[in-house]
Write an enzyme that holds these catalytic residues in place. Structure first.
Site, PDB file in Angstrom:
ATOM      1  N   LYS A   1       0.878  -1.255   0.082  1.00  0.00           N
ATOM      2  CA  LYS A   1      -0.120   0.153   0.152  1.00  0.00           C
ATOM      3  C   LYS A   1       0.837   1.169  -0.055  1.00  0.00           C
ATOM      4  O   LYS A   1       0.712   2.149  -0.747  1.00  0.00           O
ATOM      5  CB  LYS A   1      -0.973  -0.008   1.275  1.00  0.00           C
ATOM      6  CG  LYS A   1      -1.633   1.340   1.687  1.00  0.00           C
ATOM      7  CD  LYS A   1      -2.152   1.242   2.712  1.00  0.00           C
ATOM      8  CE  LYS A   1      -2.800   2.493   3.366  1.00  0.00           C
ATOM      9  NZ  LYS A   1      -2.028   3.648   3.886  1.00  0.00           N
ATOM     10  N   ASN A   2       1.818   1.285   0.729  1.00  0.00           N
ATOM     11  CA  ASN A   2       2.489   2.427   1.037  1.00  0.00           C
ATOM     12  C   ASN A   2       3.691   2.694  -0.070  1.00  0.00           C
ATOM     13  O   ASN A   2       4.154   3.864  -0.068  1.00  0.00           O
ATOM     14  CB  ASN A   2       3.449   2.507   2.395  1.00  0.00           C
ATOM     15  CG  ASN A   2       2.227   2.534   3.578  1.00  0.00           C
ATOM     16  OD1 ASN A   2       1.235   3.488   3.295  1.00  0.00           O
ATOM     17  ND2 ASN A   2       2.622   1.822   4.725  1.00  0.00           N
TER      18      ASN A   2
ATOM     19  N   ARG B   1      -4.224  10.941   3.025  1.00  0.00           N
ATOM     20  CA  ARG B   1      -3.149  11.693   3.320  1.00  0.00           C
ATOM     21  C   ARG B   1      -1.947  11.967   2.045  1.00  0.00           C
ATOM     22  O   ARG B   1      -1.296  12.791   2.053  1.00  0.00           O
ATOM     23  CB  ARG B   1      -2.315  11.264   4.547  1.00  0.00           C
ATOM     24  CG  ARG B   1      -0.939  11.796   4.888  1.00  0.00           C
ATOM     25  CD  ARG B   1      -0.240  11.688   6.179  1.00  0.00           C
ATOM     26  NE  ARG B   1       0.911  12.055   6.283  1.00  0.00           N
ATOM     27  CZ  ARG B   1       1.290  13.171   6.711  1.00  0.00           C
ATOM     28  NH1 ARG B   1       0.199  14.012   6.721  1.00  0.00           N
ATOM     29  NH2 ARG B   1       2.432  13.806   6.818  1.00  0.00           N
TER      30      ARG B   1
ATOM     31  N   ASP C   1      -5.340   8.724   8.589  1.00  0.00           N
ATOM     32  CA  ASP C   1      -5.654   8.199   9.885  1.00  0.00           C
ATOM     33  C   ASP C   1      -5.467   9.151  11.079  1.00  0.00           C
ATOM     34  O   ASP C   1      -4.470  10.036  10.778  1.00  0.00           O
ATOM     35  CB  ASP C   1      -4.720   6.911  10.183  1.00  0.00           C
ATOM     36  CG  ASP C   1      -5.052   5.605   9.526  1.00  0.00           C
ATOM     37  OD1 ASP C   1      -6.406   5.619   9.257  1.00  0.00           O
ATOM     38  OD2 ASP C   1      -4.451   4.703   9.310  1.00  0.00           O
TER      39      ASP C   1
ATOM     40  N   ASP D   1       3.483   0.712  11.847  1.00  0.00           N
ATOM     41  CA  ASP D   1       2.286   0.022  11.496  1.00  0.00           C
ATOM     42  C   ASP D   1       1.887  -1.552  11.961  1.00  0.00           C
ATOM     43  O   ASP D   1       0.817  -1.868  11.795  1.00  0.00           O
ATOM     44  CB  ASP D   1       2.018  -0.148   9.926  1.00  0.00           C
ATOM     45  CG  ASP D   1       1.690   1.375   9.339  1.00  0.00           C
ATOM     46  OD1 ASP D   1       1.550   2.169  10.216  1.00  0.00           O
ATOM     47  OD2 ASP D   1       1.847   1.453   8.247  1.00  0.00           O
TER      48      ASP D   1
ATOM     49  N   MET E   1       6.323   6.623  17.480  1.00  0.00           N
ATOM     50  CA  MET E   1       6.214   7.466  16.253  1.00  0.00           C
ATOM     51  C   MET E   1       4.847   8.145  16.168  1.00  0.00           C
ATOM     52  O   MET E   1       5.016   9.520  15.779  1.00  0.00           O
ATOM     53  CB  MET E   1       6.112   6.437  15.114  1.00  0.00           C
ATOM     54  CG  MET E   1       7.229   5.565  14.957  1.00  0.00           C
ATOM     55  SD  MET E   1       8.652   6.385  14.394  1.00  0.00           S
ATOM     56  CE  MET E   1       8.391   6.529  12.662  1.00  0.00           C
TER      57      MET E   1
END
Length: 425
Positions: free
Chosen positions: A22-23, A92, A116, A312, A334
């Site tokens: 996804k990222n 985002r 998020d 994550d 984080m």
């Protein structure tokens, strides 16, 4: 608002085929505006964040063709560099269009991005990097970027921001001269984007380190590329299988080094797996114990920038710890709001001691009870799904569409592995 209904107590196991990262794929989508030629991406996850990014790209004139999990993008017909405010607010990664649009088309108007709610996620490093390359930025109800030809610069980031590294990386490919980013993020998805850009004709060196050099080129061309497996998804399904007493085979689980980074922390939670090249096998493990640190000290599981354990995966590992013998301290460094979801686990009967917004102590194992839950963010939502699969009785998870932002067809894929789960819209 969608919801999941889960009847717990069913082992999750079988063969699981991971989707693309996804990222990695989200900045890859943004990179298509750097060229008029087609970009073809294979192994694209069909998740909501990808769908919103595609809507954003189509709204500014990018031609989009999706065939199963293969995506073809062509920005030849681009007609505006101003994004839709409503679509920006949904993801985002809308901010990732600032760099490539400004670099190739001279301007970009980006409205405040969504994403998020896991704590403050500042954009200062994005602005610093683009200003260093020569962009002018005006901020009112939107972020307005303007530039002539960008020029190289040596940049020192004050944080190893993943999205800022990706944004500046894309912009610098078309800048005049050689740019350097010190303290760059080097996560696997940043590396994947850099490899795609090089396939498009960019000249990026230092990939996989925190010191990137980008030698600008006159133009980029089309490319065909396969997105690497999503190691966060892989880790989430491993946690689900182990916590429920199943066993899992994962063909093409990902790069061996990435899996090694994950295994370092999963081993602290008593999880063992075997690897054959890029294939992974996770056997059934019902008597796991948390492995103490040296001197029989309570282990601390903490996240950080790569190659530290990824933030994550913290949420799913906390749930995994509730089903493991022993005690562990989890330190989320984080994001200051990521730990708030543990209130749901406490309501389900977990033995968790919240220390502060960043730290919790988990004592396991405990028998979780089903309950009425709500997904606050993508990763916490997946963690609650795993908790519900472990729990005795029925659980209902509201706000399920949040999980859809990061996990493709989650209820179908979990059900295929043995979970008792249905969706109600």
């Amino acid at each position: 608002m969608a919801k999941f209904i889960i009847n717990g107590g069913k082992p999750i196991g079988g063969t699981f085929h991971p989707r693309g990262n996804k990222n990695a794929v989200l900045p890859m989508l943004a990179s298509c505006v750097l060229t008029d030629q087609p970009i073809i991406l294979h192994n694209v996850p069909l998740i909501n964040d990808v769908k919103v990014m595609l809507q954003l790209l189509e709204s500014i004139g990018v031609d989009v063709t999706l065939d199963d999990h293969t995506l073809t993008l062509c920005a030849k017909g681009l007609h505006t560099t101003e994004l839709c405010p409503e679509l920006c607010a949904k993801v985002r990664t809308s901010i990732l269009l600032a760099g490539p649009l400004t670099a190739r088309h001279g301007s970009a108007t980006i409205y405040p991005p969504g994403g998020d709610v896991i704590g403050r996620r500042r954009l200062d490093t994005h602005f610093y990097g683009l200003r260093s390359l020569g962009a002018e930025i005006a901020i009112d109800q939107a972020y307005r970027f303007k530039a002539g030809p960008l020029t190289c610069w040596k940049m020192v980031f004050d944080e190893a921001s993943v999205t800022a590294t990706e944004n500046i990386l894309m912009a610098a490919t078309l800048a005049e001269g050689a740019s350097t980013i010190y303290n760059a993020a080097c996560e696997p998805h940043v590396q994947d984007l850099a490899h795609l850009l090089n396939a498009m004709g960019a000249d990026i060196s230092g990939i996989g380190t925190n010191n990137l050099t980008i030698r600008g080129v006159e133009n980029l061309h089309g490319a065909e590329y396969t997105v690497q497996p999503d190691y966060i998804e892989v880790g989430s399904y491993i946690a689900a299988s182990v916590a429920t007493g199943g066993q899992l085979a994962i063909p093409n689980a990902g790069d061996p080094l990435t899996l090694q980074v994950m295994q370092r922390t999963f081993a602290k939670l008593g999880v063992e797996w075997t690897r054959d090249g890029r294939d992974l096998f996770v056997p059934q493990q019902t008597q796991r114990r948390i492995r103490p640190d040296e001197g029989n000290a309570t282990p601390k599981i903490e996240d950080g920038i790569w190659p530290a354990f990824p933030s994550d995966l913290m949420s799913v590992c906390i749930v995994l710890a509730t089903q493991t013998h022993g005690t562990a301290l989890f330190f989320e460094k984080m994001f200051e709001s990521r730990m708030y979801f543990v209130d749901h686990l406490l309501g389900m009967g977990a033995n968790i001691i919240p220390c502060d917004p960043h730290r919790v102590v988990v004592v396991g194992p405990t028998q979780l009870r089903g309950g009425m839950l709500s997904s606050p963010d993508i990763r916490a939502g997946m963690a609650l799904l795993i908790a519900a699969c472990c729990a005795e009785g029925q659980s209902i998870i509201k706000n399920a569409q949040v999980i859809d932002r990061g996990y493709e067809a989650i209820e179908d894929r979990l059900a295929a592995l043995g979970a008792d789960i249905v969706r109600e819209d």
